[in-house]
Design an enzyme around this catalytic site. Sequence first.
Site, mmCIF file in Angstrom:
data_model
loop_
_atom_site.group_PDB
_atom_site.id
_atom_site.type_symbol
_atom_site.label_atom_id
_atom_site.label_comp_id
_atom_site.label_asym_id
_atom_site.label_seq_id
_atom_site.Cartn_x
_atom_site.Cartn_y
_atom_site.Cartn_z
ATOM 1 N N HIS A 37 -8.295 2.387 -13.922
ATOM 2 C CA HIS A 37 -7.390 2.813 -14.994
ATOM 3 C C HIS A 37 -7.078 1.666 -15.940
ATOM 4 O O HIS A 37 -7.268 0.501 -15.620
ATOM 5 C CB HIS A 37 -6.067 3.334 -14.400
ATOM 6 C CG HIS A 37 -5.253 2.223 -13.795
ATOM 7 N ND1 HIS A 37 -5.528 1.687 -12.541
ATOM 8 C CD2 HIS A 37 -4.210 1.511 -14.277
ATOM 9 C CE1 HIS A 37 -4.654 0.728 -12.270
ATOM 10 N NE2 HIS A 37 -3.858 0.586 -13.316
ATOM 11 N N HIS B 159 -8.943 -1.765 -14.757
ATOM 12 C CA HIS B 159 -8.811 -2.426 -13.454
ATOM 13 C C HIS B 159 -8.542 -1.399 -12.351
ATOM 14 O O HIS B 159 -8.342 -0.206 -12.631
ATOM 15 C CB HIS B 159 -7.686 -3.468 -13.506
ATOM 16 C CG HIS B 159 -6.353 -2.935 -13.911
ATOM 17 N ND1 HIS B 159 -6.056 -2.518 -15.207
ATOM 18 C CD2 HIS B 159 -5.232 -2.711 -13.192
ATOM 19 C CE1 HIS B 159 -4.808 -2.105 -15.254
ATOM 20 N NE2 HIS B 159 -4.288 -2.203 -14.064
ATOM 21 N N ASP C 233 -3.571 0.471 -17.860
ATOM 22 C CA ASP C 233 -2.136 0.769 -17.838
ATOM 23 C C ASP C 233 -1.740 1.365 -19.189
ATOM 24 O O ASP C 233 -2.056 0.774 -20.224
ATOM 25 C CB ASP C 233 -1.331 -0.512 -17.583
ATOM 26 C CG ASP C 233 -1.617 -1.095 -16.198
ATOM 27 O OD1 ASP C 233 -1.457 -2.318 -16.028
ATOM 28 O OD2 ASP C 233 -2.021 -0.310 -15.308
ATOM 29 N N ARG D 136 -1.505 -4.887 1.997
ATOM 30 C CA ARG D 136 -1.542 -5.651 0.752
ATOM 31 C C ARG D 136 -0.383 -5.216 -0.138
ATOM 32 O O ARG D 136 -0.051 -4.024 -0.165
ATOM 33 C CB ARG D 136 -2.866 -5.454 0.008
ATOM 34 C CG ARG D 136 -2.888 -6.158 -1.339
ATOM 35 C CD ARG D 136 -4.210 -6.050 -2.066
ATOM 36 N NE ARG D 136 -4.080 -6.703 -3.364
ATOM 37 C CZ ARG D 136 -3.818 -6.073 -4.503
ATOM 38 N NH1 ARG D 136 -3.686 -4.752 -4.499
ATOM 39 N NH2 ARG D 136 -3.673 -6.739 -5.637
#
Length: 386
Positions: free
Chosen positions: A239, A295, A241, A305
């Site tokens: 995607h 990203h 942002d 994570r």
Amino acid sequence: MYPPTVNQTKKENEPKTLVFDGSILQHESNIPSQFIWPDHERPSAELPEFQVPPIDLKGIFSGDPLAVSTACRLVNEACKKHGFFLVTNHGVDSRLIAKAHEYMDDFFGMQLSEKQQAQRKIGDHCGYASSFTGRFSSKLPWKETLSFRYCASLHSPKIVEGYVVNVMGEDFRPFGRVYQEYCEAMSTLSLCIMELLGMSIGVGPKYFRDFFEENDSIMRLNYYPPCQKPNETLGTGPHCDPTSLTILHQDQVGGLQVYVDEKWHSISPNLDALVVNIGDTFMALSNGIYKSCLHRAVVNNRAVRKSLAFFLCPSRDKVITPPRSLINAEHPRTYPDFIWPTLLEFTQKHYRADMKTLDAFSNWHQPNHKGIQENKNNDFELSVTR
Ligand SMILES: C=C1C[C@]23C[C@H]1CC[C@H]2[C@]1(C)CCC[C@@](C)(C(=O)O)[C@H]1[C@@H]3C(=O)O
Ligand SMILES: O=C(O)CCC(=O)C(=O)O
Ligand SMILES: [Fe+2]
């Protein structure tokens, strides 16, 4: 003017909403199909690491002319090409960052029923969400999130602390205080970066900064449980942002990947650096000259994570329109004027943010906008017929 809100409620004959309880699913080798991504979108095992020169902000803060011109050149190159860069000596207290990560462990380590006290409502962007099982029907992200609204305006002091106490109770005030302080630090840093972006593109330090003095932003805590099939799932899908600028701190586990030169690259963890990426709204503000960074985040089968993402958003009433100096024969107007709340609503009620959000939004917002097709594979069934 706008199509009716896409039908969000699940019909009685639809399957019950899957519940993503990371504490249980992290041990499962039989992954529910909703979390399995199509072959062409799955993470590949070995990836090239992207060597990106961090931009040392120490010289920027001191106004060192050589440091400013070097930073402007590096930022210009990076943002024209792929839309992300790293910053070091950013001035955000490392103890505050560490505390923010610690509190994430505390919150996401709670029982699901306790976390659901802050459950995010359909159509809203604040609160707790476990992999959006009630929101999307396929390609579900392998993550839990907690999101807050942050307002830099003096009319909304302590909005983060107040929200946390309101939904989680008085015992969570120290928790709320840490994220209030973290958001304030991110907001201050964002304004400095906006000045740098303005100087790097040649419009000076003020034009962009003015949109964000009283920013109305989103703070998101991303918690990615381990997954037994990390090559078939994604923590966060590919995607851009939709927001203006993202300042992200990833922990030492690693998993952030960016798409550059037609290939995915991993961004190695660096606890002393912050990852900064351009979002769709700033791409529109720059008339398409600076690129919104594509990203994603991958997961692994051994460790949780975490990442802290501050999504800078302009004041709600600011009209997103590029400076006239960035519009010319080489760069004609690319996107319509809009206000951020309209794009935010589009991503929350009509269109799952992906790599084509701004194109789809431009087409939806201004149907006669030439040559732009929305992504037919998008999760929301757009209820509008054009
Ligand atoms: C405005 C926003 C929507 C999302 C959170 C912020 C900025 C990034 C967006 C998002 C992370 C892009 C990928 C899809 C998404 C649904 C997610 O995986 O969380 C997006 C967020 C959202 O719509 O909640
Ligand atoms: O967790 C990460 O590294 C990336 C998360 C992200 O891209 C997002 O939340 O928008
Ligand atoms: Fe993102």
